[in-house]
Write a protein that holds these residues in place. Structure first.
Motif, PDB file in Angstrom:
ATOM      1  N   GLY A  98       0.813  -1.189  -0.098  1.00  0.00           N
ATOM      2  CA  GLY A  98       0.039  -0.028  -0.011  1.00  0.00           C
ATOM      3  C   GLY A  98       0.619   1.232  -0.033  1.00  0.00           C
ATOM      4  O   GLY A  98       0.509   2.290  -0.690  1.00  0.00           O
ATOM      5  N   ASP A  99       1.873   1.299   0.820  1.00  0.00           N
ATOM      6  CA  ASP A  99       2.901   2.410   0.781  1.00  0.00           C
ATOM      7  C   ASP A  99       3.487   2.693  -0.530  1.00  0.00           C
ATOM      8  O   ASP A  99       3.524   3.731  -1.069  1.00  0.00           O
TER       9      ASP A  99
ATOM     10  N   ARG B 176       0.774   4.047  -2.969  1.00  0.00           N
ATOM     11  CA  ARG B 176       0.725   5.678  -2.783  1.00  0.00           C
ATOM     12  C   ARG B 176       2.026   6.384  -3.155  1.00  0.00           C
ATOM     13  O   ARG B 176       1.756   7.590  -3.870  1.00  0.00           O
ATOM     14  N   GLU B 177       3.060   5.986  -3.030  1.00  0.00           N
ATOM     15  CA  GLU B 177       4.200   6.713  -3.552  1.00  0.00           C
ATOM     16  C   GLU B 177       4.250   6.646  -4.832  1.00  0.00           C
ATOM     17  O   GLU B 177       4.734   7.866  -5.492  1.00  0.00           O
TER      18      GLU B 177
ATOM     19  N   VAL C  66       1.582   6.730  -6.939  1.00  0.00           N
ATOM     20  CA  VAL C  66       0.585   7.365  -7.511  1.00  0.00           C
ATOM     21  C   VAL C  66       1.025   8.880  -7.249  1.00  0.00           C
ATOM     22  O   VAL C  66       0.456   9.923  -8.018  1.00  0.00           O
ATOM     23  N   LYS C  67       1.701   9.397  -6.316  1.00  0.00           N
ATOM     24  CA  LYS C  67       2.069  10.625  -5.968  1.00  0.00           C
ATOM     25  C   LYS C  67       3.229  11.078  -6.780  1.00  0.00           C
ATOM     26  O   LYS C  67       3.574  12.218  -6.913  1.00  0.00           O
TER      27      LYS C  67
ATOM     28  N   ARG D 264      -6.861  -1.189  -9.413  1.00  0.00           N
ATOM     29  CA  ARG D 264      -6.200  -0.011  -9.513  1.00  0.00           C
ATOM     30  C   ARG D 264      -6.406   0.632 -10.866  1.00  0.00           C
ATOM     31  O   ARG D 264      -6.547   1.795 -11.078  1.00  0.00           O
TER      32      ARG D 264
ATOM     33  N   HIS E 198      -5.056   4.622 -11.887  1.00  0.00           N
ATOM     34  CA  HIS E 198      -3.487   4.617 -11.355  1.00  0.00           C
ATOM     35  C   HIS E 198      -2.608   4.599 -12.709  1.00  0.00           C
ATOM     36  O   HIS E 198      -1.464   4.759 -12.151  1.00  0.00           O
TER      37      HIS E 198
END
Length: 286
Positions: free
Chosen positions: A61-62, A65-66, A68-69, A248, A253
């Motif tokens: 999950g981390d 998120r990294e 996607v950012k 996703r 994503h």
């Protein structure tokens, strides 16, 4: 989804590695306890499995998120690709060990014990005649039927080959920016993976209930279930990966130019397809 400009992204400190180490250790110790018939084995195994699952969900999950950012640069992307390549290579070696055991048993051990080497045959199992498939000299008289290639293994082969096609179509749809086609064919691929798993479960039921083919049916039973069983585990893992990637995709994503998460899962699934072809030929057909 902008990427980091230059440099190399260094993630913040994380507890996930140590949590994963604790979970995997508990899982392996629990399985070892189960093999030894110890009473608390299921509890230890279950706790280890839960901790490992929490680690996988949290850590990945981390990473998602990294990504996607837009924190990952091209250098990070290359590192991730090499990491996946080495991981798949380790999986190749994993299955090579089991194929090697099958090859050694069929090509060397069985002929030696059947008189090809008279000195060895007389010393170990005098007057023993074996032919593959066999439960082995210590299980002479054990009645079982080998699993043939038809119908379930052949059907499952067609299912996995079809899933590789649907996944490739989805990949081309992603690169073309056709999100509707991408999502549709991704879920087709997931459904085919679930169908494969269901049919393999039924195959195992037939083996145990009607063929007297079990994990303890000597060398044939052990190599059959170790190869097909571990491949089945990989199919389940690959199906879960593709299901997550499908979700996703639905959330947007990935882009045509940046979709390594999709590619990594696709590489893994195609690897699973290739391994199954080897299993089908060397376990079921030959």
């Amino acid at each position: 989804m902008a990427q980091a400009e230059g440099g190399y992204y260094v993630p913040h400190s994380s507890w996930w590695p140590i949590i994963g180490s604790v979970g995997v250790t508990a899982l392996v110790v629990g399985i070892a306890m189960w093999l030894e018939g110890m009473g608390a084995s299921l509890w230890v195994t279950g706790i280890g499995a839960v901790i490992t699952l929490i680690m996988v969900i949290g850590w990945f999950g981390d990473v998602v998120r990294e990504g996607v950012k837009g924190l990952y640069s091209d250098q990070v992307d290359r590192s991730l690709r090499w990491g996946m390549i080495w991981f798949i290579f380790s999986e190749v070696m994993f299955f090579a060990a089991f194929f090697g055991a099958l090859f050694y048993a069929r090509v060397f051990s069985v002929p030696w014990l059947s008189g090809e080497d008279p000195a060895t045959s007389r010393l170990l199992w005098d007057s023993m005649v074996l032919s593959w498939p066999t439960a082995g000299p210590g299980n002479v008289g054990m009645e079982f039927q080998p699993m043939g290639p038809w119908p379930l293994p052949t059907i499952n082969t067609l299912i996995l080959l079809t899933s590789g096609v649907t996944l490739t179509i989805a990949h081309h749809a992603l690169k073309a920016g056709n999100r509707g086609r991408l999502v549709t064919y991704m879920w087709f691929t997931v459904a085919l993976g679930l169908l494969f798993t269901g049919l393999q479960g039924y195959e195992y039921y037939e083996a145990y209930a009607h063929l007297n083919l079990r994990l303890d049916t000597g060398i044939y039973g052990s190599t059959f279930f170790m190869l097909t069983g571990f491949h089945g585990v990989h199919v389940v893992i690959g199906t879960l990966m593709l299901a997550v990637i499908s979700l996703r995709c639905m959330k947007g994503h990935f882009s045509p130019d940046s979709h390594f998460g999709f590619e990594a899962s696709a590489w893994y699934w195609h690897f699973v397809d290739v391994v199954w072809l080897g299993v089908f030929i060397f376990v079921y057909v030959l």
